[in-house]
Design an enzyme around this catalytic site. Sequence first.
Site, short mmCIF file in Angstrom:
data_model
loop_
_atom_site.label_atom_id
_atom_site.label_comp_id
_atom_site.label_asym_id
_atom_site.label_seq_id
_atom_site.Cartn_x
_atom_site.Cartn_y
_atom_site.Cartn_z
N HIS A 1 38.10 111.45 57.90
CA HIS A 1 37.87 110.08 58.41
C HIS A 1 36.60 109.92 59.28
O HIS A 1 35.60 109.38 58.83
CB HIS A 1 39.07 109.61 59.25
C1 BDR Z 1 41.67 107.01 62.06
O1 BDR Z 1 42.82 107.06 62.89
C2 BDR Z 1 42.82 108.22 63.69
O2 BDR Z 1 44.03 108.90 63.54
C3 BDR Z 1 41.69 109.07 63.21
O3 BDR Z 1 41.05 109.77 64.27
C4 BDR Z 1 40.74 108.11 62.56
O4 BDR Z 1 39.83 107.57 63.48
C5 BDR Z 1 42.08 107.14 60.61
O5 BDR Z 1 42.91 106.08 60.24
#
Ligand code: BDR
Length: 328
Positions: free
Chosen positions: A250
């Site tokens: 992500h």
């Molecule tokens: C996002 O949500 C968080 O859990 C992660 O760090 C990322 O920024 C993904 O949906």
Amino acid sequence: MPSARHLLIYDTDPGVDDAMALYYALAHPEIELVGVTTSFGNVSVVQAATNALYLLAIAGRGHIPVTQGVAAPLGKPGEEPPAHIHGADGLGNLGPREAHALRLDPRSSAQFIVDMAREKPGEITLVAVGPLGNLALALEIEPQLPKLLRAVVIMGGTVIEPGNVSPVAEANIWNDPHAADRVFCAGFTLTMVGLDVTHQVILPVTMFKQLAGHHRHIATDTLHHAVAFYANFYSDLYPHVAAIHGCFGHDVLAFVALTDPQLFQTESGALRVAVDGLAQGQTMLKRKSIPYPQSGWEVAPATVCMQVQADACRQKIETVLMRDWLSL
Ligand code: BDR
Ligand code: CA
């Protein structure tokens, strides 16, 4: 040394993929990090700030200021952080940590963003990979912020890919939909890197094992530990991720979109957020030039990443993290 192409503030809720992204930024030769601002999200904001200081300290980057930011959403009650995804400490339950002497910059994260943007008008890019409350509060302090920042890149949202906290909502936007909608309406030069692309890039744990073996450094050992914990969550959830025992990167993709935009296909359009109801946290992109009858679509267009060259992206992340960045 060549001058940095990207002067950058990193707004984050570390968080395992946040840690990965931080180290990508430190390792990248064209990025100069001028500050780390923190938010609640994957952990409480106190833990997020603690983790940011720790990750910088063990990587030998104690000169980079860290601020503590928003502790809760602007327009709805907060929720318990997802300890099953990132660990109760946000870094895969590290256990005892090395002592260090770093302290927080006393300013709020919102004030820090405003101060830096005023000091270097038009030069600073903000990469935000958590809920967007710090940026929304910074806008309240300085309504000219969209002109003072060079660009904003966010990891958050989704257009076509299903959400990860509801059928339509991605976690960062879900965690503070009111802040996200304010940011999307403000007129920033904004790029959204959401689940449409981050769910296409699976990073194997073996890559982080090799990285740790290559550097033999506490920073990459810590990252390897954290990623191994995080990959268990994703591997339990998705058979195709389990097949390579990996995880989604992500937040690091927000940086790759900045440094290597040619790896992404984008669309442009007005971007809004559903702030309540069953669709709360949904990011809605106006993809057609149809004159829809509702008001609210007349905001400046954002650039939204829809496709990514996954193999090249993975390769890029590995190449950058393998650089000789920890002995500098
Ligand atoms: C996002 O949500 C968080 O859990 C992660 O760090 C990322 O920024 C993904 O949906
Ligand atoms: Ca994050």
